[in-house]
Motif scaffolding. Structure first.
Motif, short mmCIF file in Angstrom:
data_model
loop_
_atom_site.label_atom_id
_atom_site.label_comp_id
_atom_site.label_asym_id
_atom_site.label_seq_id
_atom_site.Cartn_x
_atom_site.Cartn_y
_atom_site.Cartn_z
N SER A 2 0.82 -1.20 0.00
CA SER A 2 0.00 0.00 0.00
C SER A 2 0.86 1.26 0.00
O SER A 2 2.02 1.24 0.41
CB SER A 2 -0.94 0.00 1.21
OG SER A 2 -0.20 0.15 2.39
N ILE A 3 0.27 2.32 -0.47
CA ILE A 3 0.93 3.62 -0.52
C ILE A 3 0.38 4.45 0.61
O ILE A 3 -0.83 4.49 0.86
CB ILE A 3 0.68 4.29 -1.88
CG1 ILE A 3 1.33 3.45 -2.96
CG2 ILE A 3 1.20 5.70 -1.89
CD1 ILE A 3 1.01 3.87 -4.35
N ARG A 4 1.27 5.14 1.31
CA ARG A 4 0.88 5.95 2.45
C ARG A 4 0.87 7.41 2.04
O ARG A 4 1.85 7.92 1.49
CB ARG A 4 1.86 5.73 3.60
CG ARG A 4 1.43 6.35 4.88
CD ARG A 4 2.35 5.91 5.98
NE ARG A 4 1.87 6.44 7.23
CZ ARG A 4 2.48 6.30 8.37
NH1 ARG A 4 3.61 5.65 8.43
NH2 ARG A 4 1.99 6.82 9.46
N PHE A 48 -2.80 10.06 8.25
CA PHE A 48 -2.24 9.29 7.16
C PHE A 48 -3.30 8.37 6.57
O PHE A 48 -4.11 7.82 7.31
CB PHE A 48 -1.05 8.46 7.64
CG PHE A 48 0.10 9.31 8.10
CD1 PHE A 48 1.02 9.81 7.19
CD2 PHE A 48 0.24 9.64 9.44
CE1 PHE A 48 2.06 10.61 7.61
CE2 PHE A 48 1.29 10.44 9.87
CZ PHE A 48 2.20 10.93 8.95
N ALA A 49 -3.28 8.25 5.26
CA ALA A 49 -4.19 7.35 4.56
C ALA A 49 -3.38 6.28 3.86
O ALA A 49 -2.36 6.58 3.23
CB ALA A 49 -5.04 8.12 3.56
N ALA A 59 -4.70 9.87 -7.90
CA ALA A 59 -5.97 10.57 -8.09
C ALA A 59 -6.36 11.36 -6.84
O ALA A 59 -6.86 12.49 -6.94
CB ALA A 59 -7.08 9.57 -8.45
N ILE A 60 -6.11 10.79 -5.67
CA ILE A 60 -6.43 11.49 -4.42
C ILE A 60 -5.58 12.75 -4.29
O ILE A 60 -6.08 13.82 -3.94
CB ILE A 60 -6.21 10.55 -3.20
CG1 ILE A 60 -7.27 9.47 -3.19
CG2 ILE A 60 -6.24 11.34 -1.90
CD1 ILE A 60 -7.03 8.40 -2.15
N GLU A 77 -0.01 14.66 0.11
CA GLU A 77 1.21 14.25 -0.60
C GLU A 77 1.62 12.86 -0.15
O GLU A 77 1.15 12.37 0.88
CB GLU A 77 2.34 15.24 -0.35
CG GLU A 77 2.69 15.43 1.10
CD GLU A 77 3.63 16.59 1.33
OE1 GLU A 77 4.46 16.45 2.25
OE2 GLU A 77 3.54 17.60 0.64
N ARG A 78 2.50 12.25 -0.92
CA ARG A 78 3.00 10.93 -0.55
C ARG A 78 3.87 11.06 0.70
O ARG A 78 4.67 11.98 0.81
CB ARG A 78 3.83 10.32 -1.67
CG ARG A 78 3.00 9.82 -2.80
CD ARG A 78 3.88 9.18 -3.87
NE ARG A 78 3.07 8.84 -5.02
CZ ARG A 78 2.69 7.59 -5.30
NH1 ARG A 78 3.07 6.61 -4.54
NH2 ARG A 78 1.95 7.36 -6.35
#
Length: 143
Positions: A2-4, A48-49, A59-60, A77-78
């Motif tokens: 997953s990307i945080r 954090f998502a 897209a977010i 941002e990432r």
């Protein structure tokens, strides 16, 4: 994997359901967790998502970065993941800690100090130096 994503500039009191609806509008598989204050239990203004799909993460960021939410412009941002030991301030000067310091210097970040600049004169002599500069400026004969 997953990307945080870092989601910042959240209002002090915000509704989790509103933010979840905003995130779900960009795609599925998004889990948001706000960072809470230890003492009060309220949100510290960021969280954090975790996003399963890299395309959804992009897209977010595109849709929500700078978007108004509760009177604040969101910052999305990432998030860079830390090494397990690199962020631990209590550890000694280990190999991981030296590497993280070198990485910080390589980023060319501005570091502020409360001390005088190395080229600054000693403040105890500042008055005498200004008098000397005035005398030299007013000198009419060549040296």
């Amino acid at each position: 994997m997953s990307i945080r994503l870092y989601i910042g500039n959240l209002p002090q009191s915000f509704n989790d359901q509103e933010l979840d609806a905003l995130l779900k509008g960009a795609g599925e598989g998004i889990r948001f967790k706000p960072v809470l204050d230890r003492d009060s239990g309220s949100c510290r203004g960021f969280g954090f998502a975790n996003v399963d799909d890299p395309k959804v993460a992009d897209a977010i960021i595109e849709q929500l970065n700078g978007k108004d939410f509760g009177g604040n412009a969101l910052r999305v941002e990432r998030s860079e993941r830390r090494d397990n030991n690199a962020g631990n301030r209590r550890s000694g000067q280990g190999a991981g800690n030296n590497q993280s310091q070198a990485a910080r210097k390589a980023n060319n970040k501005v570091v502020h100090s409360d001390g005088p600049a190395p080229e600054a004169p000693d403040p105890r002599w500042a008055g005498e130096l200004s008098k000397l500069k005035d005398l030299l400026a007013n000198q009419t004969t060549p040296v």
